[in-house]
Write a protein that holds these residues in place. Structure first.
Motif, PDB file in Angstrom:
ATOM      1  N   TRP A   1      -4.344  -1.179  -0.192  1.00  0.00           N
ATOM      2  CA  TRP A   1      -4.299  -2.797  -1.011  1.00  0.00           C
ATOM      3  C   TRP A   1      -5.194  -3.879   0.193  1.00  0.00           C
ATOM      4  O   TRP A   1      -5.784  -4.616  -0.414  1.00  0.00           O
ATOM      5  N   GLU A   2      -5.167  -3.527   1.341  1.00  0.00           N
ATOM      6  CA  GLU A   2      -5.324  -4.172   2.216  1.00  0.00           C
ATOM      7  C   GLU A   2      -7.438  -4.314   2.145  1.00  0.00           C
ATOM      8  O   GLU A   2      -7.375  -5.455   2.333  1.00  0.00           O
ATOM      9  N   ALA A   3      -7.504  -2.952   1.579  1.00  0.00           N
ATOM     10  CA  ALA A   3      -8.995  -2.902   1.532  1.00  0.00           C
ATOM     11  C   ALA A   3      -9.452  -3.468   0.431  1.00  0.00           C
ATOM     12  O   ALA A   3     -10.607  -4.572   0.192  1.00  0.00           O
ATOM     13  N   TYR A   4      -8.292  -3.444  -0.372  1.00  0.00           N
ATOM     14  CA  TYR A   4      -9.367  -3.676  -1.452  1.00  0.00           C
ATOM     15  C   TYR A   4      -9.036  -6.122  -1.717  1.00  0.00           C
ATOM     16  O   TYR A   4      -9.861  -6.134  -2.297  1.00  0.00           O
ATOM     17  N   ASP A   5      -8.364  -6.217  -1.003  1.00  0.00           N
ATOM     18  CA  ASP A   5      -8.090  -7.623  -0.809  1.00  0.00           C
ATOM     19  C   ASP A   5      -9.086  -8.659   0.500  1.00  0.00           C
ATOM     20  O   ASP A   5      -9.987  -9.221  -0.411  1.00  0.00           O
TER      21      ASP A   5
ATOM     22  N   SER B   1       0.999  -1.485   0.542  1.00  0.00           N
ATOM     23  CA  SER B   1       0.273   0.074   0.485  1.00  0.00           C
ATOM     24  C   SER B   1       0.926   0.962   0.123  1.00  0.00           C
ATOM     25  O   SER B   1       2.134   1.410   1.048  1.00  0.00           O
ATOM     26  N   HIS B   2       0.201   2.624  -0.837  1.00  0.00           N
ATOM     27  CA  HIS B   2       1.068   3.508  -0.803  1.00  0.00           C
ATOM     28  C   HIS B   2      -0.142   4.457  -1.072  1.00  0.00           C
ATOM     29  O   HIS B   2      -1.181   3.800  -1.211  1.00  0.00           O
ATOM     30  N   ARG B   3       0.053   5.936  -1.121  1.00  0.00           N
ATOM     31  CA  ARG B   3      -0.413   6.768  -1.316  1.00  0.00           C
ATOM     32  C   ARG B   3      -1.942   6.767  -2.884  1.00  0.00           C
ATOM     33  O   ARG B   3      -0.947   6.535  -3.508  1.00  0.00           O
ATOM     34  N   GLY B   4      -3.201   6.443  -2.131  1.00  0.00           N
ATOM     35  CA  GLY B   4      -3.561   6.026  -3.313  1.00  0.00           C
ATOM     36  C   GLY B   4      -4.233   4.803  -3.626  1.00  0.00           C
ATOM     37  O   GLY B   4      -5.349   4.630  -4.297  1.00  0.00           O
TER      38      GLY B   4
ATOM     39  N   SER C   1     -18.409  -1.570   3.043  1.00  0.00           N
ATOM     40  CA  SER C   1     -17.460  -2.793   3.819  1.00  0.00           C
ATOM     41  C   SER C   1     -18.560  -3.899   4.271  1.00  0.00           C
ATOM     42  O   SER C   1     -18.351  -5.076   4.348  1.00  0.00           O
ATOM     43  N   SER C   2     -20.334  -3.303   4.362  1.00  0.00           N
ATOM     44  CA  SER C   2     -20.977  -4.118   5.061  1.00  0.00           C
ATOM     45  C   SER C   2     -21.593  -5.032   3.961  1.00  0.00           C
ATOM     46  O   SER C   2     -22.526  -5.682   3.578  1.00  0.00           O
ATOM     47  N   GLY C   3     -21.816  -4.727   2.573  1.00  0.00           N
ATOM     48  CA  GLY C   3     -22.235  -4.771   1.011  1.00  0.00           C
ATOM     49  C   GLY C   3     -23.154  -4.609   0.639  1.00  0.00           C
ATOM     50  O   GLY C   3     -24.176  -4.981  -0.091  1.00  0.00           O
ATOM     51  N   ASN C   4     -23.484  -3.396   1.563  1.00  0.00           N
ATOM     52  CA  ASN C   4     -25.124  -2.334   1.072  1.00  0.00           C
ATOM     53  C   ASN C   4     -24.557  -1.759  -0.516  1.00  0.00           C
ATOM     54  O   ASN C   4     -23.648  -0.822  -0.060  1.00  0.00           O
TER      55      ASN C   4
END
Length: 725
Positions: A434-438, A428-431, A505-508
C-alpha cells in the motif's frame, strides 16, 4: 379453526410438501455431474454434500494441469478413491487418503484398475463404478463430514489398499515431499486413526478416522516407493460376493474429532439411508428454482446450480471446532467455518448469486473471513482447508463482505466488518504494497514487478467497495480516502493506445508495449494477470461511465469494445496461457476478468450487441457434456455467469446490488426466495431468431434504465422480457 378445517389444511400442506419434493427430486435428474470434467473444466464427479467437508470419488491422474481435481473424463483407469476434492480450480491440492478395493494377491500394487464407462454412474451425492481388474463394484456417498464407501467383491481374496502418502500434487517431486510427518494408529479391530502434516498448495494438518464394517484380520505394509507415509494392504476375512462398507471422516482439529464426526453423523451402516438424506438435501437446495425450457437447457442450468453449491466447504467439525490460519484451534457457535474461498473468481457472480439464493451461507462465509482476518491481520485471498495460499491478486473478500453488509444479511457486525476491511486495505501484507500504491497512485512496474496494471485495477474495485460501506456507516473521511483510491485506474489509462498500460515509478509508460502479449506472474511475468491489455482494460467495475468518458464517449467506447471481439492474433504475438480460453477475438470467456465485458455494450447504449454476444457464448461455450465448459469452472463462477445470464441480467458491479439487463436465454425461471416470496423471469417469444429484447418490465412497469436491483428481486414479482428479431 375447527377440526375439519384444520384437517383439510394439514392435508393441503402434505400435498404441497409431497409435490415440492417430487419437483425438487425431478430437478436432480437433469444434473449431469460429468459436465466440465473433460478438457479445461476441471470439475469432479465425486459424491458431494452441499458445502460439505468431504467429496469421495475417483482419482484418475496426477502431476498435470488437467488433473487439478484428480479426474479427467476421458481416462479409462482409476488409481483409487480419495476423500476430498477441489472442483474447477486451476491449481492442485487435496485428494487425500487414496483407498482402493481389490480382489486377489498383494503383488499387483499399486492396484490401479481399468473400468468400462458403461459402469460409471454419478449424480448428486453418489458415485459408482465397477473396477475391471480389481473385480469390485464400488459405490460412494457422504454426509456433510463423513464419506461412505461400499465395496461389493466379485472375486476371492478381497482387500483394501490405502496409500497414505498420495494426494493431488504439482509434480512427482512434490508428491514425494508432501507429507512432512504422520501418525497412523489402529485402535481396535475395525478403526484406524491418523494424522498428516501436509505441504502442497498450503501447509495444513489433516486428521482422519477410518472405520470398516468388518474386522481387520491383517495389515501388511508394502515396500516404500515414495515419501515417508506408508502403503498398507488390509484384509478382512471376506470372500467372493460379500460387501465391505468403509466410513472416512476428516478433521482439521484432531483424530478424536474425526472419530466424533462419524459417531455424530453416521452411527449406522445404512448406505441407502445416507444417500437418501444427501439427495434430499440437494433437492431442497435446488428445488428453490424451477426452470422451463428444453432438457438441454435444464441440464446446463441445474448442473450450474450444483457446481455453485459444491463449495465453499464448511470445515468445522460437528462440535463447531476448526483449525484457523495460524494453526490455532477455534470454535464457531454456528458450526461453520468456510474454506475453498476462490475469491478472485467468485466475487464477480458466484457470491452475489449466493446472496440471493443462500444469504445464511453468505453470512457464514463473511464471518469466516472476518475471523480469518483477526488471526492473520488481513482478509483471506484464497484459502484451502482454512489456510492461506496467497493465490491471485487483490483482496476480494472485501466486495463479498460489503455486498453482504449493504444487503443487511443476518448475523454480521458491520463495524467489525469495516474495521477488518480498513486494516486489510491500509496495512501492507504479502501481495499488497500500500505504500507504493498510495505514493504513486498506481503500482509501478519497476517496484511491483508482476501484474502491476491488473493489481491497480483490481485493488481499485476493493477500495470502491470499502467506500460504499464507509458511507453506510457514516465514516466520511474513510469514504473520501477509499473513493479517491478507487479512481487510480485513471493514472494507467494511455490515451495513445486507448488501453490500460504499465507505468514505472518515474511516470514513464511501459516501452516497448505489446497490447496483445499475455501475462501470467508465475510463467511469463508482465503487467497483467492471466491476460493482456485488451482483456484487462475494461476492468473498472466501479465506474464504467468514467471509463466510457476516458475512451471518448459511448460511440468510441463501443467501437473499441467491439474490436475486442474481432482481434485475432497468432500465438507468436500473444503467447499462450492455459487459463485464457473460450476466445471470441481477444474476449476470453474461460477466464473471469472477461465475464462482465459483454454487458458493457448495454451500459453504453448498445443492448442488441450484448444480446448477440450472450447468445454466442451460450451456443459455443456451455454444453451438457464432459467437454461442455470452455474454462475452469473456478468454484462455481463459470456456472454463476451462466445462471445470471440465462435469467437475463448480470452483476457488473457485484457489490452495488444492481444487475445490468442482458438477454434471457431460457423461457421461464422461478425462484422461491429464502423469505418465501417468488421472483419469476419470463422471456416471451424467445427463439433462435428472437434473441433481442424489445421491452422489459418489472411487475408490469417498463424498465427504463436497463437495470434491476437486489431489492427488486427479494421483494418478489415478475421480470418479463418481450423478445424480438
Amino acid at each position: 379453526m375447527n377440526h375439519s378445517a384444520k384437517s383439510l389444511a394439514i392435508a393441503a400442506l402434505i400435498v404441497v410438501s409431497v409435490a415440492f419434493r417430487s419437483v425438487a427430486e425431478n430437478h436432480l435428474h437433469f444434473i449431469d455431474v460429468f459436465i466440465g470434467s473433460a478438457t479445461v473444466g476441471h470439475t469432479t464427479p465425486a459424491a458431494a454434500y452441499p458445502f460439505g467437508m468431504v467429496q469421495p470419488g475417483p482419482q484418475t491422474g496426477n502431476f498435470n494441469w488437467k488433473y487439478t481435481c484428480g479426474y479427467t473424463f476421458t481416462d479409462n483407469s482409476i488409481l483409487g478413491f480419495t476423500q476430498d476434492k477441489l472442483s474447477g480450480t486451476g491449481c492442485s491440492d487435496l485428494n487425500d487418503l487414496l483407498m482402493m478395493p481389490f480382489c486377489g494377491p498383494d503383488a499387483r500394487a499399486p492396484y490401479s484398475s481399468s473400468f468400462s464407462k458403461d459402469t460409471e454412474v454419478a449424480h448428486p451425492g453418489y458415485y459408482g463404478v465397477t473396477l475391471r481388474q480389481n473385480r469390485v463394484k464400488v459405490d460412494m456417498t457422504c454426509s456433510q463430514r463423513v464419506a461412505l464407501h461400499r465395496y461389493q467383491f466379485l472375486d476371492d481374496n478381497p482387500g483394501v489398499y490405502i496409500d497414505y502418502q498420495t494426494g493431488q500434487s504439482f509434480t512427482e517431486g512434490s508428491l514425494r515431499s508432501r507429507i512432512k510427518e504422520y501418525e497412523i494408529m489402529q485402535i481396535n479391530d475395525s478403526t484406524i486413526l491418523g494424522y498428516e502434516n501436509i505441504q502442497m498448495w498450503v501447509t495444513r494438518r489433516l486428521y482422519f478416522a477410518i472405520r470398516f464394517s468388518s474386522p481387520i484380520v491383517s495389515a501388511d505394509t508394502l515396500p516404500q516407493i515414495t515419501g515417508i507415509a506408508p502403503r498398507i494392504v488390509y484384509r478382512f476375512g471376506l470372500s467372493k460376493g460379500q460387501t465391505l462398507l468403509t466410513k472416512v471422516s476428516l478433521s482439521s482439529v484432531s483424530e478424536l474429532s474425526a472419530l466424533a464426526n462419524i459417531d455424530h453423523e453416521m452411527p449406522h451402516w445404512n448406505f441407502d439411508a445416507v444417500l437418501s438424506q444427501n439427495r434430499a438435501t440437494w433437492a431442497r437446495l435446488l428445488g428453490a428454482i424451477t426452470v422451463e425450457g428444453s432438457d438441454e437447457q435444464k441440464a446446463n442450468f441445474y448442473t450450474s446450480l450444483y457446481h455453485l453449491f459444491f463449495q465453499p466447504n464448511n470445515i468445522c467439525d460437528a462440535d463447531g471446532r476448526f483449525r484457523g490460519p495460524t494453526d490455532k484451534v477455534d470454535f464457531s457457535a454456528g458450526k461453520c467455518y468456510y474454506s475453498t474461498l476462490s475469491l478472485w473468481d467468485t466475487f464477480r457472480a458466484a457470491q452475489p448469486l449466493l446472496s440471493i439464493l443462500n444469504p445464511d451461507v453468505v453470512s457464514g462465509i463473511v464471518n469466516t473471513m472476518l475471523t480469518h482476518c483477526e488471526a492473520m491481520g488481513f482478509l483471506p485471498i484464497w484459502t484451502v482447508w482454512g489456510q492461506e495460499n496467497y493465490c491471485m491478486i487483490g483482496n476480494h473478500a472485501v466486495p463479498v463482505i460489503v455486498d453482504a453488509c449493504l444487503r443487511n444479511l443476518p448475523g454480521i457486525d458491520h463495524e467489525r466488518a469495516f474495521r477488518e476491511i480498513k486494516k486489510t486495505l491500509t496495512t501492507s501484507h504479502r501481495g499488497s504494497n500500500w505504500e507504493a500504491y498510495d505514493k504513486y497512485g498506481y503500482f509501478p512496474f519497476d517496484i511491483i514487478t508482476t501484474e502491476s496494471v491488473s493489481k491497480t485495477l483490481e485493488c481499485g474495485y476493493d477500495d470502491y467497495c470499502a467506500a460504499l460501506l464507509a458511507h453506510k456507516l457514516g465514516k466520511t473521511d474513510d469514504e473520501k480516502f477509499f473513493l479517491s483510491r478507487s479512481r487510480y485506474f485513471r493514472n494507467l489509462f494511455d490515451p495513445e493506445s486507448g488501453l490500460m498500460r504499465g507505468k514505472d515509478s518515474s511516470g514513464n509508460w511501459r516501452t516497448p508495449f505489446s497490447s496483445l502479449a499475455l501475462s501470467h506472474s508465475e510463467k511469463t511475468g508482465g503487467d497483467y494477470t492471466e491476460g493482456n491489455a485488451w482483456q484487462y482494460s475494461w476492468h473498472v467495475l466501479q465506474d464504467i461511465p468514467g471509463l466510457i468518458r476516458l475512451m471518448g464517449g459511448n460511440s468510441k467506447f463501443t467501437a473499441r469494445l467491439d474490436s475486442l471481439f474481432f482481434l485475432n492474433a497468432a500465438s507468436a504475438e500473444t503467447g499462450t496461457l492455459s487459463d485464457v480460453t473460450g476466445l471470441i477475438g481477444q474476449y476470453a470467456h474461460g477466464n473471469e476478468p472477461s465475464h462482465h465485458v459483454i454487458y458493457l455494450f448495454a451500459m453504453a447504449g448498445k443492448p442488441r450487441r450484448t444480446a448477440e454476444l450472450i447468445r454466442e457464448v451460450f451456443d459455443r461455450f456451455y454444453h451438457p457434456r464432459p467437454d461442455g465448459l470452455c474454462g475452469n469452472d473456478d468454484c462455481g463462477q463459470m456456472s454463476a455467469w451462466y445462471i445470471f445470464s440465462a435469467m437475463g441480467f448480470y452483476p457488473v458491479n457485484p457489490a452495488a446490488g444492481e444487475y445490468v439487463l442482458g438477454a434471457p436465454q431460457i423461457p421461464k425461471v422461478t425462484i422461491t426466495l429464502p423469505n418465501g416470496k417468488r421472483f419469476t423471469v419470463i422471456a416471451k417469444n424467445l427463439s433462435e431468431t428472437c434473441k433481442y429484447v424489445k421491452k422489459a418490465t418489472l411487475n408490469g412497469k417498463k424498465i427504463k434504465n436497463g437495470t434491476i436491483t437486489y431489492s427488486d428481486i427479494m421483494a418478489g414479482g415478475t421480470l418479463e422480457f418481450t423478445m424480438c428479431e
